[in-house]
Structure formats: C-alpha cells, structure tokens
Design a protein around this motif. Sequence first.
Motif, short mmCIF file in Angstrom:
data_model
loop_
_atom_site.label_atom_id
_atom_site.label_comp_id
_atom_site.label_asym_id
_atom_site.label_seq_id
_atom_site.Cartn_x
_atom_site.Cartn_y
_atom_site.Cartn_z
N ARG A 16 -6.65 -3.43 7.60
CA ARG A 16 -6.68 -2.44 8.69
C ARG A 16 -6.15 -1.05 8.29
NH1 ARG A 16 -3.87 -5.48 13.51
NH2 ARG A 16 -2.48 -6.01 11.82
N THR A 17 -6.06 -0.80 6.99
CA THR A 17 -5.71 0.56 6.55
C THR A 17 -6.73 1.55 7.12
OG1 THR A 17 -4.89 -0.43 4.50
CG2 THR A 17 -5.16 1.96 4.50
N CYS A 18 -7.99 1.11 7.20
CA CYS A 18 -9.06 1.98 7.72
C CYS A 18 -8.81 2.41 9.16
CB CYS A 18 -10.40 1.25 7.61
SG CYS A 18 -10.43 -0.40 8.36
N MET A 19 -8.24 1.51 9.96
CA MET A 19 -8.02 1.84 11.37
C MET A 19 -6.98 2.95 11.52
SD MET A 19 -8.35 -2.01 12.98
CE MET A 19 -7.66 -1.59 14.58
N CYS B 162 -9.90 2.67 1.79
CA CYS B 162 -10.01 1.21 1.68
C CYS B 162 -9.57 0.73 0.30
CB CYS B 162 -11.43 0.75 1.95
SG CYS B 162 -11.59 -1.04 1.76
N PRO B 163 -8.52 -0.12 0.24
CA PRO B 163 -8.00 -0.51 -1.08
C PRO B 163 -8.95 -1.38 -1.89
CG PRO B 163 -6.79 -1.62 0.68
CD PRO B 163 -7.71 -0.64 1.34
N ALA C 183 1.03 11.07 1.47
CA ALA C 183 1.18 10.15 0.34
C ALA C 183 -0.21 9.72 -0.09
CB ALA C 183 1.99 8.94 0.76
N THR C 184 -0.49 9.84 -1.38
CA THR C 184 -1.79 9.36 -1.87
C THR C 184 -1.56 8.45 -3.06
OG1 THR C 184 -1.99 11.34 -3.23
CG2 THR C 184 -3.15 11.37 -1.13
N GLY C 185 -2.52 7.62 -3.35
CA GLY C 185 -2.40 6.68 -4.45
C GLY C 185 -2.47 7.42 -5.79
N ALA C 186 -1.51 7.13 -6.66
CA ALA C 186 -1.56 7.69 -8.02
C ALA C 186 -2.12 6.62 -8.95
CB ALA C 186 -0.17 8.12 -8.45
N CYS D 71 -2.24 0.40 0.08
CA CYS D 71 -2.51 -0.30 1.34
C CYS D 71 -1.93 0.54 2.48
CB CYS D 71 -1.90 -1.70 1.32
SG CYS D 71 -0.12 -1.71 1.58
N LEU D 72 -1.97 0.02 3.68
CA LEU D 72 -1.48 0.79 4.84
C LEU D 72 -0.01 1.12 4.76
CD1 LEU D 72 -1.55 -1.67 7.93
CD2 LEU D 72 -1.70 -2.36 5.56
#
Lengths: 189, 727
Positions: free
Chosen positions: A16-19, A143-144, B33-36, B46-47
Amino acid sequence: MNGFVQGNPLLCIGCRTCMIACVVAHEGKRIFEIDPDGYDFHPKLKVVKTWAVSAPVQCKHCENPACLSVCRSQAIYKNDGAVLVAHDKCIGCKSCAEACPFGAIEMVTLCSEQNSDGSPRTVANKCDLCQGLEGGPACLSVCPTEAIRRQDEETLSDTLKRKRVGAAEALLTLGAGDHQSHILKSQSV
Amino acid sequence: MTIEKILSTCVYCGAGCQILFTVDKEKNKILEATGANGVTNQGKLCLKGRYGWDFLNDPQILTKRLTGPLLRKNGRNSPLEPCSWEEAVGFVARRLTEIKKEYGPDSMLVTGSARGPGNEANYVTQKFVRAVLGSNNVDHCARICHAASVAGLLVSLGSGAMSLSVPEIEDAKVIFNIGYNGPDSHPIVARRIVRAKQKGAALIVADPRRTETARISDLHLQLKGGSNLALVNALGHVIIEEKLLDKTFIEAHTKGFEEYRELVKRYSPESTESITGLKPGDVRKAARIYASTKNSVILWGMGVCQFSQGVDVVKSLANLALMTGNFGHSSTGVGPVRGQNNVQGACDMGALPNYFPGYQSVTDKEAREKFEKAWGVKLPDKPGITLTRVPEFVLHPPTPEKKLRAYWVFGEDPAQSDADLSEMRETLHALDLVIVQDIYMNKTAEFADVVLPATSWGEHEGVYSACDRSFQRIRKVLEPPKGVLTDWEIFSRVSTAMGYPMKYKNTEEIWNELIGLCPSFYGATYQKIEKFGAIQWPCRDRNDADRGTSFLHKDGKFATKDGKGVFTAVDWHAPVEVEDQEYPVTLSTVREVGHYSVRTMTGNCRTLRNLEDEPGWVQMNPELCKDLDVKHGELVKLSSRRGFCFSRCFPTERVKKDAVYMTYQWWIGACNELTIGKLDPVSNTPEYKYCACRVEKVEDQNEAERYIKSEYSSIKARMGVDKEVWA
C-alpha cells in the motif's frame, strides 16, 4: 487511446505504498507540516486482497466512460487522455460510483469544504493519472516491486501480440477442441 | 533556504535500505525521503522508509517527544516531573550504587536497543553493565524475536546470522519460505523473493496463512500452527528415503547424521499428516523441489522462532541445508531474516547475557581476559538473565537473594511488546527501580521512576547491522531537540558518576574501540564503510582488499570449532496451551506492514497512521465470523486465560477457521494482554504464535466505539500529547 495505470498481482506484495503516494501527490508535501487531521486522506486507488489476488484497483480511463455518461452535473470530463472529476461541479449524487463497473470511484468527504448548508462536502474521487502533477503517476514511481505500470496504446499492443503468440503456439501442442481451455488457463496464470 | 541532501540507513527493518533525505537546514526539517542506491534496496523504499520520518517533526499524534529528563521527585506515587540532567544522572547513579551494594550486581538488568540508537550505543550499554554494574544481565528484544535463530544456528553452524546476503536471494533456484512474512515485515527483502520468482525460482511457502508470499508461491503448505517441526522432520524423512541427499557433503562437512537419520524415520509425511494437516503428496513434492538444487535457500522469521520449540526448528532447518549440501557458495543456505533494523547489531555488540561483542563467550577465559585488560576491570564469568525471565526473577525468584530489583529499559517498551502484559505490569510495579530511556513516552515509562530522553534516529551518527551482517552508516540528518543526549552519552555520564569514567568524543571513537576487540569486525572501519557503502562481517583485515563476506561457510567450512556442520535430532512436541472448549481458537501475533515495533515512531507519522489506527484488526476466517455473527469492521472482544482486549473483525479467507491473527502495536487492541509467557527452554523466546483464546460478539457496538474513543484519548493524554498544539 487513453492510457491507464495497472497493477500486476504476480508482483504486488500488498504493501500500500502506492495509496500513500497518491495522497501525498495530490495533497502536496504540506501535509507533513500541518495539523495531522487537517488534510484529506483519500487514495484514488485501493489495494484489494483476496485468496488469489493482491493488486491496486483504479480507474481504467474508459474510452466511453459509464461515469461520464451518467453524470448530470458535467463534473466528469475527458482531458488529454484521462477521465477526470471537477470537484467544484460534483453534486455528490453517487451515480458515477454506481455506474463504474470496476468500483474505481469512491465518494469521499472533504475536510476543508462545506455544502451550502454547512455540512461537509462529499464528492466523487478517482484516479486522474496525476495529470498536471510533476513526475507522472505517483503510485507507479514508488512501488517497491514495480508491480504498477502504465498501459498505453503501445504497451497494450505489445501485451496483445505476446498473448496471440502464446495462443498460436498452444494450437501446435494441443489437440483440436482442447485449446480454448488451455488458453484461458495460461491467461489466468 | 539551505537545502542539503543527506544519506542514511532506514530505521524500520533489517533490510537496511539506504535513504536520501532532502533537508531544509534552516528550518531543521526533512522535506523528502527518496530511495538511494543501497546494496539491498537499489533505490526502492517501502511505505515506512518513504514516509516514516514524519515522527521527527513531533506532530504529537500518539505521544509527545521527550525533551528533558523526568523524575518522580517525591517517590513512587508522585508524578514524573522535569528535572536537570545532573539530577537525573545523580539519581540513577545513586540508586544503582545502593542496589548493587545491598543486593549485588545481578539484582539489576539493563536492555540494549535494537531500534534507533545504533551499534556504538549498544556497545557502551553492555560495557556499562559488565564493567560498572559487574553483571552479564544485559539483553534486548532479540530475545522475543530471533534469539532462537542465534542459539540454534550457533550449535548447527557456529554462526547465528544469515548465511547469505539479501541480494543473493534473487538468484536462488528454490526458496523454502517458512514462518516468514517478508511482504509485511521486510517489503524490500520480499522484493528479492518476487524477483527470484520472476527469474524462474521455485517458491515453496509453509505458513498457516495465505500470506502474500504464499499467494505467489508454487506450493503453499498451509500447515496447522505449531506443527513446524513435524513438517521439517518429514521433509528430512523424504530427502533420506528418496535418496535426494548429498552424501559427499554430509561425509566431508558434517557430523551427527546417523542419529538424525534414525529419528526422522518416524516422521513420514503420512504419519505426520494428523499433526500438520498437510497432504503427504505435497510434503513429498516440497522435499523433492528443495533437494533438487544447490541453490536452495531457506528463509524464516517469527513463525519459526516465536514458539516454545523455536530453537529445535531452527536446528532442523539447518539439517535440511546440511543434508542437501546447500552451503558454501552464493545464493544458498539459511536466512533467519532479522526483524528490527538493528537487532543484528545489538547482538553483534554483545547486548546479550552470554556474549561479549563479536560473539565472544563470557565463559571463555581468554575472551574475558581480553575485555578485562581493555576495560581495566574484573568481569563476571557467569551468563546473565534473559529479559523474558524478568517477570520470573521479580515475582517468583528461584531464591530471595536472586530477586531482580532494578530494570533499565533502553529503547524498548515491554509493557506493550512482551507476552502476558498483566504479568509485565505486575513486574514493573514490583521492581525497586525502573529506568526508561527513550525518545518518546511509552507504556513502560508510566511505571518509570526516572525517564531519560535520548536523540532519535536521524539525530545521531552511528552504524547499524542489517539482517545480512552489513554494517552501514546512519547519519545525523536533523539537529536534536535541546535537552536530549545521545544514548551512549547517557550511559557514559551514569558510568562516570558511578566511579568508572567513560568519555567518548564521537561514535567513531567508540567504534574503533570495539572493532579492535572483535576479530570478525576488525577490518570494518568507518572509512571503509563510507567508501564501500556497506561492509558485511566477517571482515578481519583493515586493508581495502577485505570488503567483508557476502556468504558464510565457504566451501563447507563451518564456523564451529572443528569446522563441521552439526545435525541435531529433535522430536516435535505440541504448543503449550492448546485450544479447548472454553478457549476454542488459537491466537497468533503477526505484523502490520505500515507500523513498526510498538508504534511510538510510525504511530506518530501522519500517513502511516491514516492507513491503520486503533484498535487494529483481528483476522478471522469468514466461517468463524458467520458462526459468531460478526461483520467486517465490527468490534469484537478477545480473551484468554490472562486477559482481554477489543479489536475490529477483519474477515479473510487467507486464514483458517481454527486460528485468529492480531498485530501487537495497538494500545487498546493489545493482543499481548492475551499471549502466553511460556518460553523456549534454550532461547527463552515466548510462544507468541500460539495460545488459546475466545472471540466474542459485542452486542452494543455504539458503546464499544465510545469506549475505544475515550480510552484512546485518555492514553494519548497520559503520553503527554498536547491537544492545543494544532489548535
């Protein structure tokens, strides 16, 4: 052809990261500086989980949208390859939500707007492909597992070509009369 | 506006993702914050990684940030009041000195912290306990988590950590995923499982629930909860019976196989079907798939460890890898995927009652003498008490002299996270001294005599150990609130006040001291970690050529004394408290992907709170819901022999009718009111995954909703949330 955003249940892990990304994209980063109850948390896509599937569900930006045709207040319109809702025109009649065959429209109550009688305003809420926002659809970029992609004319055509090749090859390996069930099976994988 | 980009390691799980923060230095605020491009996360987050920094802004959703020490100035029944650091440190030093004098060094227990503080803080903590208090009574939440993996694998393989690294997972040909719900506990590790599947790996999942991993698996063994060992022994049985084993590997690199072979004769898939509920054909199929490659990886988590037989299952999983030669090269072996961000690190640093830093035993004379020389004091040679035995040693000590008197809880919250909460509350009441050191008020702090506020992740420097033994830097992103100290500074000040001066300039100085004492970390200098991003221990040489070790047990040479892998033959036994007429279903505690640990951090993050909030959910099979006449979202009452709580019904076909599942971070929906404190005899990990409970319909839903709301407000107020802050 209108493009749309599509989840892949074989890659989706239901996180649910997208939400959240959807809300942050539409409400803006200001939300991290204001009253925690002072913004609307209304994702325009919903992750659905069943025994067999986890995937986000959102608007398909139909070419002949049922939501648009039932809208009496001209709140739903097409713009630059997307089907959009003009919140200021929406009267909250819920016809579009009922008409959408995918359940992709949800009625949401806005914390910052009131009706003329002072009651909180409820409007139709749906995916807008992040039109007008920097960076394109936010759900897709966060989205991971890269389970969300944008389908447009080209990608859809590629998918169809691939499926047709699979279907053709299945003709070779199967006896006559049996192939239809096999194709259905391979599509559901 | 001065904008800076700062790289750090995520605080939310053992995956060790690298995050790039955009910071407004003038306002002292994180903007994004962004993924490195970290080794594990490759730019993905992830969230929690992406939106979980919001608590640093102190939005006061759940609790209020602690910004100065608090003390009950007029004794136990007086309120916690602000005091100076001199007063707080003086109080702690004086009380600990008194207790030590009156009851001896082993009457106190201090926890390490597997969360924000980092490795250096844990090193200083255990040094304080051993050198100043003179006890080995130091432990941390690995005890309620992967202690079974550490204890089991140390016997089987000589090393308790993941034998492979996270990136190697995606090149496995077979993944046997048992009792591990990566998508909820480590989404970025789960990503590697998804990628392995895309690359053609076969995925076998053993889990009572249809987890996300089970859903995409090739074979889901939906076993009955509590039957792990019967299944694992049955897999061994099939591998032997069908001659799928690697005889050469067994002969060259292992011992104890014959005894194991004898034992598993009794565990055919057919004879264990009544225990596991699995079709023998499926078990046979799983064994065949697993034994078919030299790139078969076993991943496990709490579904293996949080049982009273956790250590036995860990050893038995090692048996499977040993008998099929699944060790010694890349993308193979065993993966106990560590949960919290630095639970590997707190173990590495010796925040354990039996190990000095670097897994050097306190009973090993040579090791002890080394630390005695370095620290300049005589050190105790007897392993300390594990933290899950605190209730026992407070409420029912083996002898009156052995009673625990003081508990220093550092970066943990046992009044929320430990099993059988009413017993824990009784324990905290019965202690002479409770010290809480944290960034927030929490449930345990309500029992504290003194509260010591520390810097948070994001406000200090240091090193974390990811689940796969990777040392990575954490960096100071924001300036901490005035009035808080780093954790290592707090311990140093108390230590100094107790007559053992400790003074460190920075974390690098601490790090250099500790790697100098630990051969397997010796080569991992700050400079090298900076240069290469991550260094996986063992790293024994300071030379740049030694960049650490991605997989352990190269060429089948194990870390045991004689270099051999050890087979262990153990029988299955049933969980301790099984269902009966009064308590007809079982409760298992699980994870919620958007919340972390006891939720003091994620619960204070706006968007994570939006996804899930009190009182949380209880996952129930739709048939059970129908029997009880409860619907989605309705409040239900859950009870066990130990307590009760309320939760919301979440009907899902993904769970079976005989078991319900809850997550442990809710205050009102606190499932640990129900859980049982029964421990694995070796690891002392509680059986969180199995106790008997009852679910009941709540007739007056309106009244129940009012109760939830008022209870929530009242706890928030106790946690110091200022309602006016956003007015």
